[in-house]
Enzyme design. Structure first.
Site, short mmCIF file in Angstrom:
data_model
loop_
_atom_site.label_atom_id
_atom_site.label_comp_id
_atom_site.label_asym_id
_atom_site.label_seq_id
_atom_site.Cartn_x
_atom_site.Cartn_y
_atom_site.Cartn_z
N LYS A 186 0.69 -1.37 -0.09
CA LYS A 186 0.20 -0.04 -0.20
C LYS A 186 0.73 1.64 -0.12
CE LYS A 186 -4.26 2.08 2.55
NZ LYS A 186 -4.79 1.64 3.18
N SER B 261 -10.01 2.06 2.85
CA SER B 261 -8.70 2.68 1.84
C SER B 261 -8.00 1.81 1.27
CB SER B 261 -8.22 3.63 2.74
OG SER B 261 -7.08 2.98 3.67
N SER C 58 -10.14 -0.45 6.88
CA SER C 58 -9.03 -0.10 5.50
C SER C 58 -8.63 -1.26 5.20
CB SER C 58 -8.47 0.62 5.95
OG SER C 58 -8.97 2.47 5.21
#
Lengths: 485, 111
Positions: A77, A152, A176
């Site tokens: 990420k 996210s 997330s």
């Protein structure tokens, strides 16, 4: 043909049946083919990945031992540091920022011989539930390209679901990892708070942030969690609790285990046929031999509100460091230091980040502190106690991961509160600091995946993984999104 | 409670953010909805428990032993002193110092 698992790839590379270099090349070829429509990756690290893979192959050829994730292509990420590589956190304000050091979890991942192949998209500063708050790219749900991948960690989930990589790391503050995992039909683990080092992870809400794996099956997620978990003196909240072997007992099943549903989680509020999906998941758990009980955690209803006060208060403090002085974007032409701060932040942050900083600043401001931050902190404490009490009556708790399957891109961007409410089942876990796993539990009537969330006591991550594996074996879900086949 | 445009502007200033007039109006509406939603917490707060009292995690202290600053990473980066790596990220620097606009106001200036 189903793509190989991380576990299978690592075993084949260790035994010499496969080369790490070919494996990494195959991942780049797959990314090239699928990512044009999915849009998960922000940057590929082709040369470094190939070099690292060649190192793994030659170590094997020399008869040296290889790690548990030998040669497994892994996506990171965009909020985790890998020394020398750019890291933007989905934001314009970090444009050009290069990590001077490597995150603790990434160090462990690399020490286990995984191969980071690139960084993937996310909502700006991990604030969002659809990946649409990214200032850098649009990521699409591999199951239906008009749908959001969730957020996210939407890039992590989409990359794994589209079989671009078998493994990705995400971070979870209020859902997330779990919510995008559910939306994309993959397994996502938010470990116990303190299980994985946050050193080198860009902070959003430090009391809640936690790094975890996303994978196509539970065994791979367990393998990855085992690799990244463990103490790190550079993160004062990272626990010294010994890490158990998550894989060894994972096939043991859940015969006779007490699994609780939460009375206050109202299935009537679920969207579409998500309620039916959850009922079927409970039946599958019963077939696995679980003893289903009902427990009460009355304050779960307050979790979204509590979460958005606490997380945004922390964010307003954490994001004060982005002011144009030391790194990232600096506005041109400022005549004073104050003007440089304000201009750089105003130009660099997107609307959702601004909204949340304003909300957090409000909750911490003189005159409102006790009515907002103080109250939310008290309720979070009480909620944590209620979870502890519930775990006296059940070994595990289960809820849907999200009120429904993926929603359409653009559908909720103008209604932040509606976006926040998609976190209704994931935020309680975050506030309680307990582990939560999202495991696919079938498709809704639109053909989009639904997730089952399995919760356990602090540091009982292994029990949750064992239950998730039993559930996966029973339901036999296959992650085969049609648009990217 | 609802947040007016004035209030939103005041808080934004506290947070070192400038938002356009259009954003102010949008934010005021959206933030009012959010704060209204958050206000439901009032009825659940008995003032009893505190966050700290039920903390499950405990702080871990570092052993404070010296160690190399950057471990993994490309070879050329390892050879760059850490200060240089940080300065490479700086929007402006001079003689190994961060360069920023004037901190103290000149007489008759804006700040």
């Amino acid at each position: 043909m189903q793509p190989l698992t991380a576990e299978g790839l690592a075993a084949a590379i260790r035994s010499g049946e496969r080369n790490a270099v070919d494996t990494v090349e195959a991942a780049f070829a797959r990314i090239e083919k699928a990512d044009g429509s999915v849009g998960a990756f922000l940057e590929l690290w082709r040369d470094e990945a190939t070099e690292r893979a060649a190192g793994i192959d030659s170590r094997r050829d020399e008869g040296l031992p290889l790690g548990p994730l030998a040669g497994v292509p892994t996506a990171l990420k965009d909020n985790m540091s890998l020394a020398g590589h750019e890291l933007n956190c989905g934001s314009r304000i970090l444009a050009g920022y290069r990590a001077p050091y490597t995150a603790g979890a990434v160090e462990r991942l690399v020490a286990a011989d995984a191969v980071p192949v690139g960084r993937v998209n996310m909502d700006e500063f991990a604030m969002g539930s659809s990946c649409e708050n990214s200032a850098l790219a649009t990521t699409r749900n591999p199951w239906n390209l008009a749908m959001a991948p969730g957020g996210s960690s939407g890039g992590s989930a989409a990359a794994v679901a589209a079989a671009e990589v078998p493994l990705a790391l995400g971070s979870d503050t209020g859902g997330s990892i779990r919510q995008p995992a559910a939306f994309c039909g993959v397994v996502g683990v938010k470990p116990t708070y303190g299980r994985v080092s946050r050193y080198g992870l860009v902070a959003f809400a430090s009391s809640l942030d936690q790094i975890g794996p996303l994978a196509r099956n539970v065994r791979d997620a367990a393998l990855a969690l085992g690799a990244i978990a463990g103490p790190d003196p550079r993160d004062s909240t990272c626990s010294e609790e010994p890490v158990s072997d998550f894989l060894e007992p994972i096939e043991d099943g859940i015969e006779g285990l007490k699994v609780g549903t939460i009375r206050e989680v109202r299935t009537s509020s679920l969207e579409g046929d998500a309620a039916r999906g959850f009922e079927q998941a409970l039946e599958a758990l019963a077939r696995c031999g679980a003893e289903l009980v009902e427990v009460s955690v009355p304050l779960v209803e307050t979790a979204v509100a509590t979460y958005y006060v606490l997380a945004n208060s922390e964010a307003s403090a954490n994001l004060a460091r982005f002011d144009g002085s030391r790194y990232g974007h600096r506005a041109a032409g400022a005549r004073s230091l104050g003007e440089m701060y304000t201009d750089s932040r105003s130009e660099g942050f997107g609307p959702e980040v601004k909204r949340r900083i304003i909300l957090g600043t409000f909750a911490l401001s003189s005159g409102y502190y006790d009515a907002y931050y103080g109250r939310a902190a008290r309720i979070a404490g009480a909620l944590r106690q209620q979870f502890a009490d519930a775990f006296e009556q059940a070994e595990l708790l289960v809820t849907p991961t999200s009120p429904g399957g993926a929603f359409r891109l653009g559908e909720r961007v103008d209604d932040p509160l509606a976006m926040y409410l998609s976190d209704v089942f994931t935020t309680p876990t975050s506030l309680a600091g307990i582990p939560g796993i999202s495991v696919p539990c079938g498709l809704d009537s639109r053909g989009l995946p639904l997730g089952l969330q399995i919760l356990a006591r602090p540091f009982a991550d292994g029990t949750a993984l064992r239950a998730a594996r039993a559930f996966e074996r029973e339901t036999g879900f296959e992650c085969r999104p049609e648009p990217v086949q | 409670m609802s947040l007016g445009v004035e209030e939103v502007r005041r808080i934004a200033e506290l947070a070192r953010l400038r938002i356009s007039a259009r954003e102010e109006a949008t934010f005021a509406g959206q933030l009012s909805d959010i704060v209204d939603y958050i206000d439901q917490l009032r009825e659940f707060d008995d003032g009893a428990a505190s966050f700290e009292e039920t903390e499950t995690a405990s702080d871990v202290a570092d052993n404070d032993l010296p160690r190399p600053a950057a471990a993994a990473g490309p070879a050329d980066l390892d050879e760059t002193p850490l200060l240089d790596q940080f300065l490479d990220n700086a929007p402006a620097s001079l003689d190994r110092f961060l360069l920023v606009p004037q901190v103290k106001a000149t007489p008759g200036g804006d700040e």
